[in-house]
Structures are given as structure tokens and as C-alpha cells.
Design a protein around this motif. Structure first.
Motif, PDB file in Angstrom:
ATOM      1  N   LYS A   7       1.512  12.802  71.822  1.00  0.00           N
ATOM      2  CA  LYS A   7       1.317  13.951  72.722  1.00  0.00           C
ATOM      3  C   LYS A   7       0.858  13.486  74.100  1.00  0.00           C
ATOM      4  CE  LYS A   7       0.101  17.342  69.129  1.00  0.00           C
ATOM      5  NZ  LYS A   7      -1.003  18.192  68.591  1.00  0.00           N
ATOM      6  N   ASN A  17       3.451  12.196  76.330  1.00  0.00           N
ATOM      7  CA  ASN A  17       4.482  13.202  76.630  1.00  0.00           C
ATOM      8  C   ASN A  17       5.819  12.878  75.971  1.00  0.00           C
ATOM      9  OD1 ASN A  17       2.742  14.740  78.300  1.00  0.00           O
ATOM     10  ND2 ASN A  17       3.119  13.323  80.012  1.00  0.00           N
ATOM     11  N   ARG A  48       8.393  13.585  72.743  1.00  0.00           N
ATOM     12  CA  ARG A  48       8.720  14.660  71.804  1.00  0.00           C
ATOM     13  C   ARG A  48       9.559  14.074  70.675  1.00  0.00           C
ATOM     14  NH1 ARG A  48      11.771  19.782  74.120  1.00  0.00           N
ATOM     15  NH2 ARG A  48      13.499  18.290  74.096  1.00  0.00           N
ATOM     16  N   THR A  90      13.212  16.430  65.396  1.00  0.00           N
ATOM     17  CA  THR A  90      12.768  17.514  64.493  1.00  0.00           C
ATOM     18  C   THR A  90      12.294  16.982  63.149  1.00  0.00           C
ATOM     19  OG1 THR A  90      14.375  18.958  65.566  1.00  0.00           O
ATOM     20  CG2 THR A  90      13.439  19.713  63.481  1.00  0.00           C
ATOM     21  N   LYS A 150       8.994  15.170  63.545  1.00  0.00           N
ATOM     22  CA  LYS A 150       7.923  16.119  63.814  1.00  0.00           C
ATOM     23  C   LYS A 150       7.499  16.831  62.535  1.00  0.00           C
ATOM     24  CE  LYS A 150       6.681  19.961  66.827  1.00  0.00           C
ATOM     25  NZ  LYS A 150       7.151  20.888  67.894  1.00  0.00           N
TER      26      LYS A 150
END
Length: 933
Positions: A760, A763, A765, A768, A771
Motif C-alpha cells: 500500500k 502505491n 495494486r 485480483t 489481492k
């Protein structure tokens, strides 16, 4: 001034105008004879004028008159004006040479005492006095040898105060240290140092300036000022200047000593670490070493060497570049290793105290020089190791020696200590000189019973008087330094020469001959032996097998040390650390040694030390326990151990866990239950630190936490003991055990949380699927925390219910006890009523007979013979037989039941309770005669 004084003054004055007197004038006429009236302002004004023809003569006369006026001392109130006059006169010397004499005369006045009229004058005129004295340093710029010498004499007199030549009523001399203090406040030392550059080829003036600086350098304030003026480098640069008297070198050395003692040492070393200074020191030292034969020269030579030793601590000093290092190595070894160098050809040291000190100082500077790695090649060329190894041998009898026995012993110990620093840098030279063989042979002599009387007078010989402990101590230090290089060639050579067996033998001999007088040294020797054995045996199974059961025995002996001694300052802590290190390096990994250690209850001893709850030992002991638990026999020993109050090993480990978490600031409630299920292992330090993105090769805070405390080791030990079969645990222990059981799960979740937080912060990501996996891991970790917290709550509630039940049982038992007491009391009251009241006794008798009759069988068979069961005429209410027990007095009055009868029968007393021994037994007939009813 009163009227009489005023009249007297007017009579002596030729001028009708009243002249203001700026002088120290007392109230009586005798003082006027001492201090003649003098208008100092008029003298100053006269010296400042330049436009009159006959002015020079008047100026000289006024100065001469001033000098005559103050022949007995200088009042503090006039000092500022007198020095102003001095400064004006000095300014005229360049154009009017006649003023040299005037300046000289005023300077002579400055050597006189400073006088004060009031006690407060020293404080009132302190600033003026300090500024005035500071002018003396500025006057050194005058190119006059006579004046410079007089200035120096004046300053030297500041430190040798003399009383006034004549008593002056109303005045007293300023304190003896006042002049010196004002010189320090005025910064005189700085200007005197600066004046050295003005005296390049003027030896006499230079000697006087050095004498002044020698006096000034006795105070820290002056030394600080001198350092700012680069005094050390300026003085050192002139050490080798020609001086037939020898004063220059002596005074300069004294000043350098004072600067090193009374000012920041590092700054002085920095000033002296120039090539110019070191070349000068080298030449001076060489000259004194080769040509100095007097006691004074030898002392000065040693002082120069000490200063050089201090400079050598600065690794940036160009000791090698100036050739000083090479010369020092040559001077150190020329006695032991023959050299053809012309510097030492025909040179020989005597056994005088100065030469003896020189030899020790040379050994000492070698230790300092070898810290600079470029020096290593010079040490090789100078054959330093060979020279030092010549001392590693037993004293030879009937051999003429250049040193006395005490001196040789001191040098021998110093040489071995020096070898401990030098030999690890010169391994090839050490091995080529058969260093290990020499050291082991010397160690064997240290252990032998050969008669040897050690003097033990030196620093290195501490505790070695009358024995060989000092020699053994430094020899073992040398071996320890070599072994811990982890050089396989050195260690293999030692093992092949039987070092392990020899050291174990020495340890056993020390144990068999305890020496309480030198206990601290003996403990150090034992610690060094164990550390050497650890270094030799680590990672080598064959050497561990050589260590064997004899080695295990000496370790067990140390482990049995009294716990109180472990808390003393005699070195027991170091010995225990060495012992634990030996267990790790010499026993673990060798199954025979491990089994023997377990058989001799070594695990019990380890746990005993762990139970002392000393944090410094816990980490190491737990690490050993983790390794030992790989042995299948260990678990039974650990579970069988019992400590104080029947404490088990599991309860001890859980106690250590709780203590560690308390110190780390982990959040728990009063019952030890998890408060934060998301971060169940977080310490206060981790709470304060924010998550920072780190490179992949840097461990995070969560990973570092594993190594920085003992929780991971406790988890590993309990895991190898099986969490479900641990003896001696209470509910409180089980609450903590739930956390320990899940330690690995919690730590993994903590690390994944850190990864998530770092992603985090950067920055990034994740895709899917990644995550989803991260969120699943986070939720699973939190669920484990909730599950453990729930299980802890159940345990706490179950324990609370159990406590209530136990409490109820206790209350029930108390009630039963009280009821029994009431029944016993009631029985006793009935008994007293029967014995003291005839009616009650008869009533009780009738009830007894009635009860007996009602209990009889009514139907009688034919021809049955009936026997009476009651003795007629017997007036008692107790079942009677051939014998009866009589208890006529209450037990509480006699202090206990009657006992020790002839027949010694036991019978239940009338009042009930347990069987008691009676004192007398009577038949029925005797009872009738002795008991009135």
C-alpha cells in the motif's frame, strides 16, 4: 585628605595651584614616604605629546620619577594607568631608543607585589588587571633581547610571589595566585605561544619563553588557549634545535606533557601528527637512544617515547612515512634478533630502571602500531614474532641474564601479552617459528610442579606471586587469540599436538587444587580454557569425540556452581557463559557426549540455571535446549525436572514467556488473554515503529523480532516436548500456552500484514487473485486470534467455576467440622450432668434399662438358657464389662488423655472422638470400691 595633610602638601608644593594626586596615599605621613605623590594622568598626557623640543627629556624624567615612586609594589587601583604608560613608552622605542631603559625599569616594577587597599580590590580591578597583564605578551614583539628576557622574568615571578620589601600601612599584598589567575583571564598564554615564531635563531630568549610556557601550562585554562595557538606543533617542531644546555628539550617535553594532561588529548594528537613533528621526534629519540647515557637523558628518552605512543594511536599519523615505525621495530627487537643495522651496532641495554621501562614501552608501542595494517609488512621484516617468542620459554637455570629475575618475569609476561596482538596478524611467521609448539611447551611448564618463585610485582604479574598463574593466564590468552582466528591450519596443528587433552588436564588440576586467594585469576584461566576448547571443537565431530566424557565432566563441575556465586563479581558469569558456549560447541552434535551429558543430569543443571531467571543466560540456554531436544532422550529428562515448589520445566518456560512479553510491552489483560486479535504478538516497539518499505534482502521488524527475544526459542522447546502432555500446569499456564501453541501462525500472519502494508505504501495494486489471497490470509490470521481468545475465555470461565466449586467444598467441610464440635460438646454436657446430678443419673439409668429391655428378643424357645447381660447393682450409665475406662477429669484441664498404663488398652472415650491411651485399668470389683455412685 584632612586639613593637616592638606597643609603639609601645600608647604611642599611650589605651585599655588592644587594638583590632584592620582596615587595611593594613606592617612598617615609614613605612607607618604612610601608612595610619593604622583600625577599619573599628567605623565600619560606628557607621553602623548609630540610637538615640543625638550619633551623627550621631560618624558624620561617623569617615567624615572614614576619608577622611584613605586619601588615597593604596584597598587591595583593604579595598575591600568602604569601599564598604559608602559605601552606608550614601548611605542616610542622604534624611533627613540632611549625609552628602552624606561620600559625595562617599568617591567621590573611588574615583578613587584600587587597591593590592595580593600579586600574587594581584587574583584573591582580584575578586568583592568587582566588587560594590563595581557599587554606583556604584546611587548614581546619589541626586537630587544633585554626587554624580552625581562618580560619573561616578570611572568615567571607571577608564580613565585615574594612579600613586599617594606611594610606599607593600610595595604596588603594580593593573594599569591592572583597574578597567575589574571594572566589566564587576560589570555597571556596565547600571545606567548605566538611569540615563539619571532625567536627562530635566538636561543636564550627562546629558553625564557619556554620557561614561561612551562609555568603557564600548569593550568587547564592556559592549556586551552595554548592549544588554540597551535602550541603543540610549534614547540614540537623546535625540539631538535641546537641547545648545549639541554634545557630546550626538557622544557618543551614538559610543556607537551602538560598539554596532553590538561587539554583535549585528541586535538593535541592531531597537532602532533604532522610529518614535520614526527620527523623531529624521531631524530630526538634516535639521538637520545644511541648517545644518551646519563640518567637524565634516559628519562627524557622514555618521555619522548610515551608522547610518540600517544601520537601513534592516531592511525592517520604518518608514522610509516617518516620512517619512525621501522626504527621503533628495530629498537624493540635488536636485543633478541641480531641485526647488522648501523643504528644498533654495538648498542646494548643495561638493567637500569630506565632501560627496563624503555623495553616495556617499546613492547607497548608495537601493540599500538600493529593496529595500522600497513605496519604488518614492517613487523615481518623486523622479525617481531621471532623476537617475542624468545620469551615464551621456561627460565633457564645457571644462565647469565642481562635482566634481574623480577625484570625478566615482567618482560616475559609483557612479551606474551604483546604476542597476543601481533601473532594473529602474522600467522605464517607464527607457524614458521613453531609458535604452537613453543606455547604448548611453555603451558606444560606452567602446569608442572617445577619450583619457581614468581615475584608478581608488575601489572601483568597481578595475582602471580609465588605461583605460575600469571604465566598461564597470558599464555592462554595468546592461544585464545590464535584459535578464534578460525584458521584451520593453526587449529589443526594445535589438535595434532594434543591441545584438547592438555587443556582438559589443566582444568582438572585447577579443580583439584582450589585457590581461593587468587580466585578471580583462576576463574579467568578456566574461562579461557573453555573458550579455546569451544573454538577447536566447533564444527568438528572428531574433535568433539576427543573432548569426550572427560570434557563433559569439567562442564558439569562448573554447572554445579552455587547460584549465589553466579551473582558475584569474581568472574563466575564469564565462566558460565564460557561453559554454555562449550556445551554448544563441544557436546551438541556428538551423540555419545549428549547421552553422557543427559545421563549425568546435565539437563537438570541447565534448567536449574534457567530457573535463576537471569536474562543474560536465558537466550543461550534456550538455544541449547532447542538443539538438545532433537535427541529423543531429552524430553523425558525435561519433563522429570522439578524446581522450587515442585515447579516443572513447562511452567518455568511459560513463566519466562509471560515475563518476556511484559518487558516487551505486549498487550494482554490481567489473566494473560489476547486483547488485540489482529496483532496478538505486537510489542510496544513495533507499535511505535511505522511500516517502512525495505529491500528484499533486509529483514523487516516482524522478522527481526524473532531473533531479538526468547519467544521463538520457548515455542520451539515446548513444540518438541509436545504441547498436549506437559505436566504441572494450571489454568493460568494453559491460557498462555494457547498463545505459544499458535506463535508460528501469528508470526506468519504478522509478516503477511507487513507485506500488505508495504504494498500500500509503495502505491502498488496487486492483481485480483493476489489481492484476494492477501485478504484471505489476513482474515484467517485474525480468525485464529479470535479462536484463541475464545478458547482462553472458556478456560478462564471453567477455572472460575472450578474455583467456586472448590470454595463450596471448603465451606461444606467447615460446616461439618462445626457440627461435629457441637455434638461433641453436647455429649460432654450430658456426661457432666450424669456425674454431678443423681436424679439425672437415675433417669439416664432407667432410660438405658428400658432401651435394653426393648431391644431384647421377646419370643423364647423351649429349654433355652438365659444369661443376664447386666450386672445387678451397678449404678453406671455406660456399657459395662469386666473392665471399665475411667475418665474423671476433662482433657482440657490435664492437657491430654491419660496414657502409658500397665495394660495399655485403647478404648473409645465416653465423650466420643478418636481412640485414646488411658492411664489406669481397673476390674469391676476395684471399680465398685473406688467409684462412689
Amino acid at each position: 585628605m584632612d586639613e593637616g595633610q592638606d597643609r603639609s602638601f601645600r608647604n611642599k608644593s611650589s605651585s599655588p595651584r592644587r594638583v590632584p594626586v592620582v596615587a595611593v596615599v594613606t592617612e598617615d605621613e609614613e605612607t607618604q614616604g612610601v608612595f610619593k605623590p604622583m600625577d599619573l594622568n599628567h605623565v600619560i598626557q606628557l607621553l602623548e605629546e609630540n610637538d615640543k623640543d625638550d619633551l623627550e627629556e621631560k618624558q624620561l624624567k617623569s617615567v624615572k620619577k614614576l619608577v622611584q615612586c613605586y619601588q615597593n609594589g604596584l597598587p591595583l587601583r593604579d595598575l591600568a594607568k602604569i601599564f598604559k604608560i608602559l605601552n606608550l613608552c614601548a611605542a616610542k622605542i622604534e624611533n627613540q631608543h632611549q625609552f628602552v631603559e624606561s620600559v625595562y625599569d617599568i617591567l621590573k616594577l611588574c615583578s613587584l607585589p600587587f597591593l590592595k587597599k580593600k579586600v574587594s580590590d581584587e574583584i573591582t580591578y580584575a578586568e583592568d588587571t587582566a588587560n594590563s597583564v595581557a599587554l606583556l605578551g604584546d611587548l614581546m614583539k619589541i626586537p630587544s633581547s633585554e626587554l624580552r628576557i625581562q618580560i619573561c622574568k616578570c611572568i615567571v615571578n607571577f608564580y613565585h610571589a615574594e612579600p613586599p620589601k617594606k611594610y606599607i600601612p593600610g595595604y596588603q599584598q594580593a593573594s599569591s595566585s592572583y597574578k597567575a589567575k589574571m594572566a589566564e583571564v587576560g589570555g597571556l598564554a596565547k600571545t606567548m605561544v605566538q611569540s615563539i615564531t619571532l625567536l627562530e635563531n635566538q636561543l636564550i630568549e627562546k629558553l625564557w619563553v619556554l620557561k614561561v610556557l612551562q609555568h603557564l601550562s600548569t593550568s587547564e585554562g592556559n592549556c586551552t588557549l595554548m592549544v588554540k595557538a597551535q602550541a603543540a606543533s610549534k614547540i614540537c617542531a623546535h625540539l631538535n634545535d641546537p641547545d648545549p644546555s639541554g634545557q630546550l628539550l626538557f622544557r618543551s617535553t614538559e610543556i607537551l606533557w602538560n598539554l596532553l594532561e590538561k587539554s583535549p588529548k585528541q586535538e593535541i594528537i592531531q597537532q602532533l601528527s604532522t610529518l614535520e613533528c614526527l620527523v623531529t621526534l624521531k631524530e630526538v629519540f634516535k639521538n637520545l637512544f644511541m648517545r644518551g647515557f646519563s640518567h637524565y637523558d634516559r628519562q627524557l628518552r622514555n618521555d619522548i617515547l610515551v608522547i610518540t605512543t600517544i601520537i601513534a594511536q592516531n592511525l592517520e599519523a604518518p608514522m610509516i612515512e617518516c620512517g619512525f615505525t621501522r626504527d621503533l621495530i628495530l629498537f624493540t627487537t635488536f636485543n633478541e634478533v641480531k641485526s647488522q643495522n648501523p643504528l644498533v651496532k654495538g648498542l646494548k641495554l643495561s638493567n637500569s630502571y630506565e632501560d627496563f621501562e624503555l623495553k616495556k614501552l617499546l613492547f607497548n608501542i608495537i601493540v599500538i602500531l600493529c593496529k595500522d595494517l600497513p605496519t604488518v609488512q614492517l613487523l615481518i621484516d623486523g622479525k617481531v614474532v621471532l623476537a617475542l617468542l624468545t620469551y615464551v620459554k621456561k627460565p633457564e637455570k645457571h644462565k647469565v641474564m642481562e635482566w634481574s629475575a623480577a625484570q625478566y618475569e615482567d618482560l616475559q609476561l609483557h612479551a606474551i601479552a604483546t604476542l597476543s596482538s601481533v601473532a594473529p596478524l602474522l600467522i605464517e611467521e607464527y607457524l614458521s617459528c613453531q609458535g604452537n609448539a613453543r606455547v604448548l611447551a611453555f603451558l606444560e611448564w606452567c602446569e608442572s610442579e617445577d619450583p619457581f618463585f614468581s615475584h608478581g610485582n608488575s601489572f601483568h604479574g597481578t595475582g602471580g606471586r609465588g605461583n605460575k598463574f600469571a604465566q598461564m593466564r597470558y599464555t592462554l590468552r595468546l592461544l585464545r587469540a590464535m584459535v578464534h582466528l578460525e584458521n584451520e591450519t593453526v587449529n589443526t596443528d594445535l589438535c595434532e599436538k594434543g591441545t584438547i587433552q592438555q587443556l582438559i588436564g589443566i582444568f582438572k588440576n585447577i579443580i583439584s587444587r582450589p585457590n581461593e586467594k587468587e580466585e578471580a585469576i583462576v576463574l579467568e584461566i578456566q574461562s579461557d580454557i573453555l573458550l579455546i576448547l569451544s573454538g577447536l571443537c566447533e564444527h568438528h565431530i572428531q574433535r568433539k569425540e576427543i573432548f569426550g566424557t572427560e570434557g563433559v565432566d569439567i562442564i558439569l563441575h562448573v554447572m554445579k556452581t552455587d547460584a549465589k556465586k553466579l551473582q558475584s563479581d569474581l568472574g563466575y558469569n564469564v565462566l558460565l557463559f564460557s561453559t554454555l558456549d562449550s556445551i554448544w560447541c563441544c557436546i551438541l552434535g556428538c551423540y555419545l557426549s549428549e547421552d553422557y551429558f543427559l545421563e549425568k543430569e546435565g539437563i537438570f543443571l541447565l534448567l536449574d540455571v534457567l530457573a535463576l531467571n537471569q536474562k543474560k543466560f536465558c537466550n543461550l540456554i534456550l538455544g541449547i535446549m532447542v538443539e538438545f531436544c532433537d535427541n529423543p532422550k531429552t524430553a523425558a529428562h525435561v519433563n522429570a525436572w522439578r524446581g522450587r515448589k515442585n515447579q516443572t520445566a513447562a511452567s518455568l518456560l511459560i513463566k519466562l514467556w509471560r515475563k518476556e512479553e511484559k518487558e516487551l510491552g505486549v498487550r494482554r489483560d490481567k489473566n494473560g488473554k489476547i486483547i488485540d486479535t489482529k496483532k496478538p504478538l505486537f510489542t510496544s516497539f513495533q507499535e511505535q515503529q511505522k511500516t517502512i518499505p525495505l529491500p528484499a534482502n533486509c529483514p523487516s521488524i516482524a522478522v527481526m523480532d524473532v531473533a531479538e527475544n526468547i519467544r521463538a526459542k520457548i515455542y520451539a522447546v515446548l513444540g518438541k516436548l509436545d504441547f498436549e502432555n506437559l505436566p504441572g500446569l494450571s489454568a493460568e499456564h494453559f491460557v498462555t500456552l494457547c498463545i505459544i501453541h499458535r506463535y508460528l501462525d501469528f508470526k506468519i500472519g504478522e509478516i503477511w500484514n507487513e507485506i500488505y502494508e508495504e504494498i500500500k505504501l509503495e502505491n502498488l495494486r496487486p492483481v485480483t487473485s493476489d489481492k484476494r489471497i492477501l485478504e484471505t490470509i489476513t482474515i484467517a490470521s485474525e480468525n485464529i486470534g479470535k479462536m484463541v481468545a475464545s478458547l482462553q475465555s472458556e478456560m478462564i470461565e471453567s477455572q472460575a467455576r472450578q474455583d467456586v466449586q472448590n470454595e463450596q467444598k471448603v465451606y461444606t467441610k467447615i460446616q461439618t467440622t462445626h457440627k461435629q464440635r457441637e455434638l461433641a460438646n453436647k455429649s460432654w454436657e450430658n456426661f457432666l450432668a450424669r456425674t454431678s446430678n443423681t436424679k439425672t443419673l437415675k433417669k439416664a439409668k432407667r432410660l438405658q434399662e428400658k432401651a435394653i429391655e426393648s431391644s431384647k428378643y421377646n419370643e423364647r424357645t423351649q429349654n433355652a438358657v438365659l444369661h443376664p447381660t447386666v450386672i445387678k447393682g451397678l449404678n453406671t450409665t455406660i456399657p459395662s464389662g469386666r473392665v471399665v475406662t475411667v475418665e474423671s477429669t476433662p482433657v482440657r484441664l490435664l492437657g491430654g488423655p491419660l496414657a502409658d498404663t500397665d495394660i495399655a488398652l485403647k478404648k473409645l472415650p465416653v465423650r466420643g472422638g478418636a481412640l485414646q491411651r488411658v492411664k489406669a485399668v481397673k476390674t469391676v470389683d476395684e471399680a465398685k470400691k473406688s467409684i462412689p455412685i
